[in-house]
Design a protein around this motif. Structure first.
Motif, PDB file in Angstrom:
ATOM      1  N   LEU A  60       0.821  -1.200   0.000  1.00 22.49           N
ATOM      2  CA  LEU A  60       0.000   0.000   0.000  1.00 22.49           C
ATOM      3  C   LEU A  60       0.855   1.250   0.000  1.00 22.49           C
ATOM      4  CD1 LEU A  60      -2.738   1.457   0.317  1.00 22.49           C
ATOM      5  CD2 LEU A  60      -2.467   1.217   2.798  1.00 22.49           C
ATOM      6  N   ALA A  61       1.843   1.312   0.882  1.00 22.00           N
ATOM      7  CA  ALA A  61       2.724   2.481   0.957  1.00 22.00           C
ATOM      8  C   ALA A  61       3.489   2.674  -0.349  1.00 22.00           C
ATOM      9  CB  ALA A  61       3.699   2.319   2.122  1.00 22.00           C
ATOM     10  N   ALA A  62       3.980   1.574  -0.923  1.00 21.58           N
ATOM     11  CA  ALA A  62       4.740   1.664  -2.164  1.00 21.58           C
ATOM     12  C   ALA A  62       3.850   2.080  -3.335  1.00 21.58           C
ATOM     13  CB  ALA A  62       5.412   0.330  -2.469  1.00 21.58           C
ATOM     14  N   SER A  63       2.605   1.602  -3.364  1.00 20.16           N
ATOM     15  CA  SER A  63       1.675   1.962  -4.441  1.00 20.16           C
ATOM     16  C   SER A  63       1.330   3.448  -4.385  1.00 20.16           C
ATOM     17  CB  SER A  63       0.393   1.130  -4.342  1.00 20.16           C
ATOM     18  OG  SER A  63       0.666  -0.245  -4.513  1.00 20.16           O
ATOM     19  N   GLU A  64       1.047   3.951  -3.201  1.00 18.78           N
ATOM     20  CA  GLU A  64       0.738   5.368  -3.060  1.00 18.78           C
ATOM     21  C   GLU A  64       1.939   6.228  -3.457  1.00 18.78           C
ATOM     22  OE1 GLU A  64      -0.467   5.668   1.003  1.00 18.78           O
ATOM     23  OE2 GLU A  64      -2.517   4.987   0.610  1.00 18.78           O
ATOM     24  N   ALA A  65       3.126   5.806  -3.043  1.00 22.37           N
ATOM     25  CA  ALA A  65       4.341   6.537  -3.407  1.00 22.37           C
ATOM     26  C   ALA A  65       4.554   6.507  -4.920  1.00 22.37           C
ATOM     27  CB  ALA A  65       5.552   5.935  -2.696  1.00 22.37           C
ATOM     28  N   GLY A  66       4.260   5.366  -5.547  1.00 23.55           N
ATOM     29  CA  GLY A  66       4.435   5.233  -6.992  1.00 23.55           C
ATOM     30  C   GLY A  66       3.523   6.147  -7.790  1.00 23.55           C
ATOM     31  N   VAL A  67       2.258   6.245  -7.373  1.00 27.61           N
ATOM     32  CA  VAL A  67       1.300   7.106  -8.076  1.00 27.61           C
ATOM     33  C   VAL A  67       1.721   8.577  -7.957  1.00 27.61           C
ATOM     34  CG1 VAL A  67      -1.075   7.940  -8.097  1.00 27.61           C
ATOM     35  CG2 VAL A  67      -0.617   5.502  -7.823  1.00 27.61           C
ATOM     36  N   LEU A  68       2.086   9.002  -6.768  1.00 26.21           N
ATOM     37  CA  LEU A  68       2.508  10.391  -6.562  1.00 26.21           C
ATOM     38  C   LEU A  68       3.760  10.713  -7.377  1.00 26.21           C
ATOM     39  CD1 LEU A  68       1.984  10.651  -2.691  1.00 26.21           C
ATOM     40  CD2 LEU A  68       0.628  11.791  -4.459  1.00 26.21           C
ATOM     41  N   THR A  69       4.697   9.783  -7.411  1.00 27.90           N
ATOM     42  CA  THR A  69       5.939   9.994  -8.167  1.00 27.90           C
ATOM     43  C   THR A  69       5.673  10.059  -9.656  1.00 27.90           C
ATOM     44  OG1 THR A  69       7.218   8.852  -6.452  1.00 27.90           O
ATOM     45  CG2 THR A  69       8.230   9.048  -8.636  1.00 27.90           C
ATOM     46  N   LEU A  70       4.819   9.177 -10.158  1.00 25.80           N
ATOM     47  CA  LEU A  70       4.504   9.144 -11.585  1.00 25.80           C
ATOM     48  C   LEU A  70       3.848  10.438 -12.055  1.00 25.80           C
ATOM     49  CD1 LEU A  70       4.488   7.503 -14.198  1.00 25.80           C
ATOM     50  CD2 LEU A  70       2.290   6.541 -13.483  1.00 25.80           C
ATOM     51  N   LEU A  71       2.964  10.990 -11.252  1.00 25.85           N
ATOM     52  CA  LEU A  71       2.312  12.253 -11.611  1.00 25.85           C
ATOM     53  C   LEU A  71       3.340  13.362 -11.832  1.00 25.85           C
ATOM     54  CD1 LEU A  71      -0.740  12.211  -9.165  1.00 25.85           C
ATOM     55  CD2 LEU A  71      -0.859  12.241 -11.674  1.00 25.85           C
ATOM     56  N   LEU A  72       4.423  13.320 -11.076  1.00 24.94           N
ATOM     57  CA  LEU A  72       5.443  14.363 -11.169  1.00 24.94           C
ATOM     58  C   LEU A  72       6.464  14.113 -12.281  1.00 24.94           C
ATOM     59  CD1 LEU A  72       6.165  14.874  -7.342  1.00 24.94           C
ATOM     60  CD2 LEU A  72       4.888  16.408  -8.858  1.00 24.94           C
ATOM     61  N   THR A  73       6.702  12.850 -12.628  1.00 23.57           N
ATOM     62  CA  THR A  73       7.835  12.535 -13.503  1.00 23.57           C
ATOM     63  C   THR A  73       7.484  11.999 -14.889  1.00 23.57           C
ATOM     64  OG1 THR A  73       7.994  10.288 -12.553  1.00 23.57           O
ATOM     65  CG2 THR A  73       9.300  12.023 -11.509  1.00 23.57           C
ATOM     66  N   ASN A  74       6.211  11.699 -15.183  1.00 24.14           N
ATOM     67  CA  ASN A  74       5.875  11.108 -16.479  1.00 24.14           C
ATOM     68  C   ASN A  74       6.366  11.942 -17.673  1.00 24.14           C
ATOM     69  OD1 ASN A  74       4.086   8.712 -17.578  1.00 24.14           O
ATOM     70  ND2 ASN A  74       3.667  10.469 -18.896  1.00 24.14           N
ATOM     71  N   PRO A  75       6.227  13.283 -17.672  1.00 17.85           N
ATOM     72  CA  PRO A  75       6.732  14.060 -18.810  1.00 17.85           C
ATOM     73  C   PRO A  75       8.228  13.859 -19.070  1.00 17.85           C
ATOM     74  CG  PRO A  75       5.254  15.400 -17.490  1.00 17.85           C
ATOM     75  CD  PRO A  75       5.486  14.143 -16.715  1.00 17.85           C
ATOM     76  N   ILE A  76       8.997  13.673 -18.014  1.00 11.28           N
ATOM     77  CA  ILE A  76      10.437  13.452 -18.181  1.00 11.28           C
ATOM     78  C   ILE A  76      10.689  12.118 -18.870  1.00 11.28           C
ATOM     79  CG2 ILE A  76      12.649  13.231 -16.989  1.00 11.28           C
ATOM     80  CD1 ILE A  76      11.512  14.957 -14.752  1.00 11.28           C
ATOM     81  N   TRP A  77       9.900  11.093 -18.537  1.00  9.83           N
ATOM     82  CA  TRP A  77      10.085   9.775 -19.158  1.00  9.83           C
ATOM     83  C   TRP A  77       9.695   9.806 -20.639  1.00  9.83           C
ATOM     84  CZ3 TRP A  77      13.384   7.814 -16.392  1.00  9.83           C
ATOM     85  CH2 TRP A  77      13.290   7.713 -15.002  1.00  9.83           C
TER      86      TRP A  77
ATOM     87  N   MET B 177       0.772   3.525 -14.820  1.00  9.29           N
ATOM     88  CA  MET B 177      -0.019   3.338 -13.610  1.00  9.29           C
ATOM     89  C   MET B 177      -0.105   1.851 -13.264  1.00  9.29           C
ATOM     90  SD  MET B 177      -1.363   5.973 -11.994  1.00  9.29           S
ATOM     91  CE  MET B 177      -2.945   5.446 -11.354  1.00  9.29           C
ATOM     92  N   LEU B 178      -0.270   1.029 -14.292  1.00  2.00           N
ATOM     93  CA  LEU B 178      -0.255  -0.412 -14.051  1.00  2.00           C
ATOM     94  C   LEU B 178       1.113  -0.833 -13.518  1.00  2.00           C
ATOM     95  CD1 LEU B 178      -2.079  -1.701 -17.278  1.00  2.00           C
ATOM     96  CD2 LEU B 178      -3.052  -1.334 -14.995  1.00  2.00           C
ATOM     97  N   GLY B 179       2.141  -0.125 -13.990  1.00  2.00           N
ATOM     98  CA  GLY B 179       3.499  -0.431 -13.563  1.00  2.00           C
ATOM     99  C   GLY B 179       3.798  -0.049 -12.131  1.00  2.00           C
ATOM    100  N   VAL B 180       2.895   0.704 -11.506  1.00  2.00           N
ATOM    101  CA  VAL B 180       3.062   0.998 -10.077  1.00  2.00           C
ATOM    102  C   VAL B 180       3.152  -0.308  -9.290  1.00  2.00           C
ATOM    103  CG1 VAL B 180       1.872   1.933  -8.042  1.00  2.00           C
ATOM    104  CG2 VAL B 180       2.034   3.297 -10.130  1.00  2.00           C
TER     105      VAL B 180
END
Length: 320
Positions: free
Chosen positions: A124-141, A190-193
């Motif tokens: 749960l903690a890792a999934s929440e962290a993953g979603v928040l991180t992805l929102l910030l970094t997807n344009p860079i990827w 998001m699936l990759g979270v």
């Protein structure tokens, strides 16, 4: 989110669990591993998007062939195409991920680092962290993928497909495709979270079980070899289980192809390439991600431990 440890809830400051040391340590680990292993990441992306139906895209027979072909045709700089957004993306992604993950985990623990969470709460903690991180970094990827896919031998490429660097690519993508262009591949990511959640759950559970086996607190410092071994095993398990989403994400972000969406990309990949198509680039990916994860986690653990120890020393001095 789960209920906090009740014995600490009365004296626990809501924001005391947010420590910048995790951000700095995560950035340090991500940047170090990226600079060392970027060529393997570039080759993995080129394998992943190569569907065998695009004549303009170079064909590689294997990892060695790809490395020598790129070096011969594009030089040493060709092996480091896309390195700038990769450094930014990897550094910021690992930094934010470790920051969010440890903040959420500590919140669930009620500030007591010796409280075990179990597999479910770790995920749960890792999934929440993953979603928040992805929102910030997807344009860079997205930018990293496109810079890695600028081939020297593609003639008459439209000017709009030629990017001079990270900032230029961000501007061009936003100008031509809008915000949606910067968030291409977001859904499969998001699936990759689940990848990060599975990896962190495995890593944490192995560390905790090992310390419990030694009858020590679960946050006890481990040896370098132990950090490396747990990081490698956790990454191998997560990568093998979730790799297909990375292929779909890379193809959606590739500007040489035009898919109607995630499901369209999945159907076309299956129709023309079968199951093997979803695992293209797995060899170079594992060759890169296993040592990259070992380096990232080791640097993170060492830097964060050092910085948090320094914080404790300063707090003792201030309270004296």
């Amino acid at each position: 989110m789960a209920v906090m440890n009740q014995k600490n809830v009365g004296k626990f400051n809501l924001f005391s669990h947010v420590k910048y040391e995790h951000l700095v340590a995560g950035v340090s680990g991500g940047v170090t591993s990226t600079l060392l292993l970027h060529p393997l990441d570039l080759i993995k992306i080129r394998f992943a998007v190569n569907d065998g139906r695009t004549a303009a895209v170079p064909q590689y027979r294997g990892l060695g062939s790809a490395f020598t072909t790129i070096f011969r045709q594009e030089g040493f700089r060709g092996l480091y195409k896309g390195v700038t957004p990769n450094v930014w993306g990897s550094g910021s992604a690992w930094g934010f991920y470790f920051l969010f993950y440890n903040s959420i985990k500590t919140y669930i623990q009620g500030g007591d680092a010796t409280t075990p969470l179990g597999p479910g709460l770790h995920m749960l903690a890792a999934s929440e962290a993953g979603v928040l991180t992805l929102l910030l970094t997807n344009p860079i990827w997205v930018v990293k993928t496109r810079l890695c896919l600028q081939y020297e031998n593609v003639a008459n490429a439209p000017k709009s497909d030629v990017y001079r660097g990270m900032v230029h690519a961000l501007g061009q993508i936003y100008k031509q495709e809008g915000v949606r262009g910067l968030y291409k591949g977001f859904f499969p990511s998001m699936l990759g979270v689940s990848h990060g959640a599975l990896q962190f759950m495995t890593y944490e559970e192995m560390k905790n079980s090992y310390n419990e086996h030694r009858k020590l607190p679960i946050d006890t410092k481990l040896a370098t070899s132990e950090y490396l071994a747990f990081a490698a095993v956790s990454k191998l398990i997560a990568a093998a289980a979730t790799y297909p989403y990375q292929v779909i994400r890379a193809r959606l972000q590739d500007h040489h192809h035009n898919y109607k969406g995630t499901w369209d990309c999945v159907k076309i990949t299956w129709r023309f390439e079968g199951c093997r198509g979803f695992y293209k680039g797995l060899g170079p990916s594992l060759t890169r991600v296993i040592p990259a994860t070992m380096i990232t986690f080791l640097v993170y653990e060492k830097v964060s431990r050092f910085m948090l120890d320094q914080r404790k020393v300063r707090e003792k001095k201030n309270s004296a």
